[in-house]
Write an enzyme that holds these catalytic residues in place. Structure first.
Site, PDB file in Angstrom:
ATOM      1  N   LYS A 108      -1.291  -7.474 -11.554  1.00 33.13           N
ATOM      2  CA  LYS A 108      -1.706  -8.428 -10.519  1.00 33.13           C
ATOM      3  C   LYS A 108      -2.484  -9.583 -11.156  1.00 33.13           C
ATOM      4  O   LYS A 108      -2.288 -10.751 -10.807  1.00 33.13           O
ATOM      5  CB  LYS A 108      -2.553  -7.718  -9.451  1.00 33.13           C
ATOM      6  N   GLN A 157      -8.327  -2.094  -5.109  1.00 32.84           N
ATOM      7  CA  GLN A 157      -7.158  -1.260  -5.403  1.00 32.84           C
ATOM      8  C   GLN A 157      -7.318   0.133  -4.797  1.00 32.84           C
ATOM      9  O   GLN A 157      -8.375   0.758  -4.909  1.00 32.84           O
ATOM     10  CB  GLN A 157      -6.965  -1.169  -6.930  1.00 32.84           C
ATOM     11  N   ASP A 200      -4.929  -7.942   1.489  1.00 34.01           N
ATOM     12  CA  ASP A 200      -4.064  -6.788   1.763  1.00 34.01           C
ATOM     13  C   ASP A 200      -3.728  -6.650   3.244  1.00 34.01           C
ATOM     14  O   ASP A 200      -2.865  -5.855   3.612  1.00 34.01           O
ATOM     15  CB  ASP A 200      -4.772  -5.497   1.341  1.00 34.01           C
TER      16      ASP A 200
HETATM   17  N1  GUN Z   1      -2.201   0.609  -3.951  1.00 33.60           N
HETATM   18  C1  GUN Z   1      -0.862   0.631  -3.855  1.00 33.60           C
HETATM   19  N2  GUN Z   1      -0.414  -0.479  -3.238  1.00 33.60           N
HETATM   20  C2  GUN Z   1      -1.505  -1.219  -2.931  1.00 33.60           C
HETATM   21  C3  GUN Z   1      -1.682  -2.468  -2.285  1.00 33.60           C
HETATM   22  O1  GUN Z   1      -0.743  -3.138  -1.840  1.00 33.60           O
HETATM   23  N3  GUN Z   1      -2.973  -2.896  -2.165  1.00 33.60           N
HETATM   24  C4  GUN Z   1      -4.033  -2.166  -2.623  1.00 33.60           C
HETATM   25  N4  GUN Z   1      -5.264  -2.658  -2.439  1.00 33.60           N
HETATM   26  N5  GUN Z   1      -3.898  -0.996  -3.216  1.00 33.60           N
HETATM   27  C5  GUN Z   1      -2.637  -0.538  -3.378  1.00 33.60           C
END
Ligand code: GUN
Length: 283
Positions: free
Chosen positions: A54, A98, A121
């Site tokens: 990311k 995350q 998110d």
């Molecule tokens: N863990 C797996 N996918 C995601 C996501 O899209 N956002 C976040 N914050 N954690 C994740």
């Protein structure tokens, strides 16, 4: 039949190119450059890898970033204090915590401490609520939005389709069902207590497998020609696999590779949501 590939990597590349151009255009007229803050608690190897990807994607499109790492034994209060600081920080456009976080963390409290405008998110109840009600102004969560984008770009018809989502997590299953419903699919949500899963999946024109269980869905459970999206990340003997058994590609009409399908789309939508968060904050 050999299924055509729903190529998340290629579509994500196009989205990154679009955002790179949009960021450059924005900065060239003296407007602010977006900034993404990621927060990772602990050192789960898969989560470390996702956060690093990311960060890399943000850099590639000219989005600034901050990479916050907290030890595995961090308390909810300690994480809340960082999230509150980032929410109040004028230079930060978007915040991603995350998941999954270690067990001692109360994620519901953490998510509610986010400034909803920076909740990239779409997990804050304000954003989730707006999306659930089909009202404008909410942030659509990255994986569900990526799935819809992938189907759209392949020309898969969503309206009127029988869509079956296997999995009901707040992260993927539930919001994916809502976005499919918004697009006028007839949506069924299946989960661990569903009786006779195959009777539902066999009816699916669009099947979204997000259960987190390797080999849960065999090729006999797929309707011929269906569009199949394999979301889950399961680890079997150190190898990444989804929820599908062998041979699904012989029956499906469209199929995501795993890896290389939904994962890159999630990151593309994260980058898009980061850009849009900054545009919303500073038009
Ligand atoms: N863990 C797996 N996918 C995601 C996501 O899209 N956002 C976040 N914050 N954690 C994740």
């Amino acid at each position: 039949m050999t299924a055509r590939v729903l190529d998340g990597k290629a579509v994500a590349r196009q989205i990154f190119d679009d955002i790179r151009r949009a960021v450059a255009a924005r900065v060239s007229v003296g407007k602010t450059r977006p900034k993404l803050a990621t927060v990772l608690v602990g050192d789960d190897p898969a989560s470390v890898q996702y956060v690093e990807l990311k960060q890399k994607n943000a850099k590639q499109v000219g989005i600034d970033s901050e990479d916050h790492r907290l030890p595995a034994l961090t308390t909810t209060e300690e994480l809340l204090s960082l999230v509150r600081r980032l929410s109040a920080d004028e230079t930060v456009s978007a915040i991603l915590v995350q998941q999954p976080a270690p067990r001692q963390i109360d994620m519901a409290r953490v998510v509610q401490a986010l400034d909803p405008v920076k909740d990239v998110d779409g997990f804050h109840p304000i954003n989730a609520g707006l999306v659930a009600l089909g009202l404008p102004g909410g942030v659509e969560p990255c994986t569900p939005a990526g799935i819809i984008e992938l189907l759209d770009r392949a020309g898969v018809q969503i309206e009127g389709a029988n869509a079956v989502v296997v999995g009901r997590s707040n992260l993927v299953g539930k919001p994916t069902a809502l976005l499919l419903l918004k697009r006028n699919a007839t949506v069924t949500v299946c989960h661990t207590r569903t009786r006779d899963l195959a009777s539902h999946t066999r009816d699916a024109d669009i099947l979204v497998a997000a259960a987190g269980k390797a080999n849960l869905i065999s090729k006999e459970m797929i309707k011929s020609g269906a569009s199949v999206v394999d979301v889950s990340t399961n680890w079997v003997d150190g190898r990444q696999v989804g929820d599908l058994g062998p041979g699904v590609d012989e029956v499906a009409g469209w199929l995501t590779p795993n890896p290389g399908g939904v994962g890159p789309m999630t990151r593309a939508m994260l980058i898009k949501n980061t850009y849009e968060a900054e545009v919303r904050r500073r038009p």
